[in-house]
Design a protein around this motif. Sequence first.
Motif, PDB file in Angstrom:
ATOM      1  N   PRO A 121       1.912   6.186  -7.482  1.00 33.79           N
ATOM      2  CA  PRO A 121       2.219   5.147  -6.462  1.00 33.79           C
ATOM      3  C   PRO A 121       2.129   3.710  -6.867  1.00 33.79           C
ATOM      4  O   PRO A 121       0.987   3.694  -7.453  1.00 33.79           O
ATOM      5  CB  PRO A 121       1.116   5.415  -5.290  1.00 33.79           C
ATOM      6  N   PHE A 122       3.176   3.171  -6.685  1.00 28.90           N
ATOM      7  CA  PHE A 122       3.262   1.807  -7.334  1.00 28.90           C
ATOM      8  C   PHE A 122       2.918   1.473  -8.834  1.00 28.90           C
ATOM      9  O   PHE A 122       2.693   0.449  -9.197  1.00 28.90           O
ATOM     10  CB  PHE A 122       2.468   0.850  -6.294  1.00 28.90           C
ATOM     11  N   ASP A 125       7.285  -1.419 -10.984  1.00 28.09           N
ATOM     12  CA  ASP A 125       7.805  -2.608 -10.123  1.00 28.09           C
ATOM     13  C   ASP A 125       9.384  -2.683 -10.226  1.00 28.09           C
ATOM     14  O   ASP A 125      10.083  -2.689  -9.115  1.00 28.09           O
ATOM     15  CB  ASP A 125       7.443  -3.934 -10.458  1.00 28.09           C
ATOM     16  N   HIS A 245       7.397   2.417  -3.293  1.00 27.45           N
ATOM     17  CA  HIS A 245       6.030   3.172  -3.655  1.00 27.45           C
ATOM     18  C   HIS A 245       6.235   4.102  -4.664  1.00 27.45           C
ATOM     19  O   HIS A 245       5.009   4.166  -5.381  1.00 27.45           O
ATOM     20  CB  HIS A 245       5.592   3.753  -2.456  1.00 27.45           C
ATOM     21  N   GLU A 313      -0.266  -4.097  -0.489  1.00 27.97           N
ATOM     22  CA  GLU A 313      -1.522  -4.162  -0.770  1.00 27.97           C
ATOM     23  C   GLU A 313      -2.299  -2.755   0.027  1.00 27.97           C
ATOM     24  O   GLU A 313      -3.451  -2.152  -0.569  1.00 27.97           O
ATOM     25  CB  GLU A 313      -2.190  -5.506  -0.880  1.00 27.97           C
ATOM     26  N   ARG A 316      -1.352   0.243  -1.288  1.00 28.34           N
ATOM     27  CA  ARG A 316      -1.831   0.379  -2.634  1.00 28.34           C
ATOM     28  C   ARG A 316      -3.493   0.970  -2.461  1.00 28.34           C
ATOM     29  O   ARG A 316      -3.946   1.855  -3.158  1.00 28.34           O
ATOM     30  CB  ARG A 316      -1.853  -0.869  -3.504  1.00 28.34           C
ATOM     31  N   LYS A 317      -4.389   0.518  -1.729  1.00 31.23           N
ATOM     32  CA  LYS A 317      -5.595   0.648  -1.485  1.00 31.23           C
ATOM     33  C   LYS A 317      -5.661   2.128  -1.173  1.00 31.23           C
ATOM     34  O   LYS A 317      -6.679   2.885  -1.696  1.00 31.23           O
ATOM     35  CB  LYS A 317      -6.469  -0.252  -0.586  1.00 31.23           C
ATOM     36  N   GLU A 320      -4.565   4.548  -4.291  1.00 27.39           N
ATOM     37  CA  GLU A 320      -5.244   4.333  -5.378  1.00 27.39           C
ATOM     38  C   GLU A 320      -6.014   5.449  -6.000  1.00 27.39           C
ATOM     39  O   GLU A 320      -6.166   5.916  -7.195  1.00 27.39           O
ATOM     40  CB  GLU A 320      -6.178   3.124  -5.520  1.00 27.39           C
TER      41      GLU A 320
END
Length: 343
Positions: A121-122, A125, A245, A313, A316-317, A320
Motif C-alpha cells: 500500500p502506497f 507515487d 493505494h 494519511e 496509510r496509518k 502500514e
Amino acid sequence: MKKFALSLFVLISVIFLVACQGDDEKIPVSGEASDGVQEMKIKFAHVVAENTPKHKGALKMKEYIEKESGGKIEVEIYPNSSLFGDQDEYQNLVANNIQFIAPDLTKFVGNNPQFNVPALPFMFDDDDEAIAFWDGEKGKEVLASLKNDGVIGLSMWPNGGKHLTNGKRSISSPEDLKGLKFRTQGGQVLESIYHALGAGSESIPFGELYTALDQGVVDGQENTFSNIESKKFDEVQKYMTVMNHTRVDYAVFTNTKFWDSMNEATKKIVEDGLAAGTEVARAEAKSLNEKALETIKERGNVEIVELTPEQVEEFRKVLEPIYKEYEEEIGADVIEAAREAAK
C-alpha cells in the motif's frame, strides 16, 4: 597426358559427389537459416482492451519485429482475453502454445510472494518510481524467478495506480469500506489490505469483471483509470475514489524454450522490438490514464471523490502494519529496494 586425365577424373568425381549430397549434409553459409533471420510465428496474448498502454506497446513490438525481419517473423496479438484469459494464459505460455504474455505481476504471488510488490500500500507515487524498482537489480531478480517453470520475465510495462469504484456508497475514509466486497487480482497482500479495512475481497478473472459488477457478485473493484474507462466499469458502478493505494504493473514474459531457440540475428530483432514496445507502453501509461479520467468525468456515470492528503494519511496509518506482516515473506531486501526506488 595420363596424369592429366587421372587428375581430371578425380576432380569431376569430387564435384559429382558433392552435388549428390543431401540438403541436410550441406554446410550452412551466411544468410541461411542458421545465422540469418528465422521464419516464425509469434503469438502475444493479453486480457485488456485495445485502447490501453499494454496493447499499444504490443502493437509497436509487432510493427518493429515484422518490419526489421522483412516479414520473416509474424506477430499475432490477441487482446481482450480472446485467446486465453487470466486463468489459463500462464499454463499456455509454459506449454509454449503462446510466446508472450503481459500479465499483472500480482498474478504470480502464488509462484513467488515477491511479486506482491505492486500491492504494497502506497509504496510508489507514480510510474517512474515503479519502473526504477523493476529495472533495478532486485526487480530483475524477481522477474527472472520463474525459470524453473520455463518462463522468464523480460520487461516491466506500467499501467498505473489503482483507484476504487463501488456501487454502494461514497468512500472517503477507511471506515467507509466496512462490509463491502471488492474484486482484486488475488494475492495475500491484497486480501490483507481489504481485511484491514473491514471489507471482503474476491479474485475474479478480468474478462468476467464487468458482469460480476453488474450482477452484484461483488460491490466494487480496484483498477487504473485506463482499465476502468476502457472496460466501462463506470456503467455498472456509482462511485469512484481516487486512491493510488496500490498498482497495476505488467511485465512481458516469454517461454524459455522459445527464447533459447532463436539464433543471434533473430533474437536481436525480437529484443529490439520488445525495447520499442516497452518505450511506447511506458509513455502511453501516463497519458492514457489522464485521458481516461477525463472521459470518466465527461460520461458522468460515477460520483468521484478525490482524497485530500489528510484523508490519504488515514488510509496509510491503517495499512502500514501490512509491511511488517509481509516483511519476511517478501524479503526485507526487496522491500528496501522498493523504498529506495520510491525516493
